[in-house]
Design a protein around this motif. Structure first.
Motif, short mmCIF file in Angstrom:
data_model
loop_
_atom_site.label_atom_id
_atom_site.label_comp_id
_atom_site.label_asym_id
_atom_site.label_seq_id
_atom_site.Cartn_x
_atom_site.Cartn_y
_atom_site.Cartn_z
N ALA A 190 0.91 -1.18 -0.15
CA ALA A 190 -0.10 0.15 0.01
C ALA A 190 1.03 1.18 0.00
N VAL A 191 1.83 1.42 0.73
CA VAL A 191 2.86 2.33 0.68
C VAL A 191 3.67 2.44 -0.50
N LYS A 192 4.05 1.29 -1.25
CA LYS A 192 4.61 1.66 -2.66
C LYS A 192 3.56 2.00 -3.68
N ASN A 193 2.49 1.78 -3.67
CA ASN A 193 1.57 2.39 -4.33
C ASN A 193 0.87 3.61 -3.86
N GLU A 212 -4.17 -2.32 3.01
CA GLU A 212 -4.51 -1.67 1.63
C GLU A 212 -4.92 -0.25 2.01
N ILE A 213 -4.76 0.72 0.80
CA ILE A 213 -4.95 2.20 0.86
C ILE A 213 -6.48 2.27 1.35
N GLY A 214 -6.76 2.84 2.47
CA GLY A 214 -8.15 3.10 2.95
C GLY A 214 -8.35 2.43 4.17
N ALA A 264 -1.72 9.42 -0.71
CA ALA A 264 -1.15 10.57 -0.73
C ALA A 264 -1.85 11.89 -1.71
N LYS A 265 -2.11 12.99 -1.03
CA LYS A 265 -2.46 14.06 -1.72
C LYS A 265 -1.75 14.66 -2.57
#
Length: 208
Positions: free
Chosen positions: A117-120, A152-154, A189-190
């Motif tokens: 998730a961080v890599k993405n 995961e993201i979110g 990330a924004k």
């Protein structure tokens, strides 16, 4: 990990006495709890600084020797100098091997840099860096690991998602589901302002 502290009882009490002790490179402290009378003691400052450099100092049962008599305690409070690297005072709570104690334990977050998730593009946000637990002294962990590799993201991990060691309970969760507080989350990330403007201009040109 076992951390041992050696203390000496003191009878010279009060603010003036504490100042004199600190000038003599000593740290005043109070030891209380376990149904015994509070005892005022002092430690050598260099020994306190050596011990407090170890993370376990803040979350482990400490072996304390007062005038040759052994006790077991946990750190409840530490007072530091406003700007100097000095410890001003310690509050130590006696523990009974047969009675549960309530204290805080630090969280160690694992795989933050390698998580997919961080890599993405995900950004990790810690909502808590420690957790309050209740357990017998022998079961008290130095820290609790939080593995975010499967997030995961979110996603957000809560207290109920933590894998607590046997015999260890969360103080907050014992209060009910409403106290299942968030611990860590991963969000997208924004985009930087310049990137957002570039995207907006691209969309405008595409509409023209």
């Amino acid at each position: 990990m076992s951390i041992k502290l050696i203390a000496t009882t003191r009878t010279d009490l009060g603010k003036g006495a504490s100042r004199r002790l600190r000038h003599a490179d000593l740290v005043p402290a109070i030891v209380y709890g376990a149904g015994k009378a509070p005892v005022s003691v002092t430690f050598e400052h260099k020994e306190v600084m050596k011990a407090e450099a170890v993370e376990a100092f803040y979350s482990s049962v400490l072996d304390l020797e007062i005038d040759g008599v052994a006790e077991q305690v946990v750190l409840k409070a530490v007072q530091r100098h406003a700007f100097k690297p000095r410890v001003q005072h310690l509050d130590l709570l006696r523990v009974d091997a047969k009675q549960t104690l309530q204290t805080t334990v630090p969280l160690h977050f694992l795989n933050e840099e390698t998580a997919e998730a961080v890599k993405n593009g995900g950004v990790v946000a810690h909502t808590a860096n420690e957790v309050e637990v209740i357990c017998l002294p022998a079961d008290l962990p130095e820290f609790i690991e939080v593995d975010i590799s499967g997030m995961e993201i979110g996603d957000t991990l809560h207290l109920s998602d933590l894998k607590l060691p046997a015999g260890v309970e969360s103080v907050e969760l014992n209060k009910g589901e409403a106290h299942d507080l968030p611990v860590v989350s991963i969000s997208l990330a924004k985009a930087a302002p310049a990137e957002e403007e570039a995207e907006a201009e691209t969309e405008t040109e595409a509409d023209a």
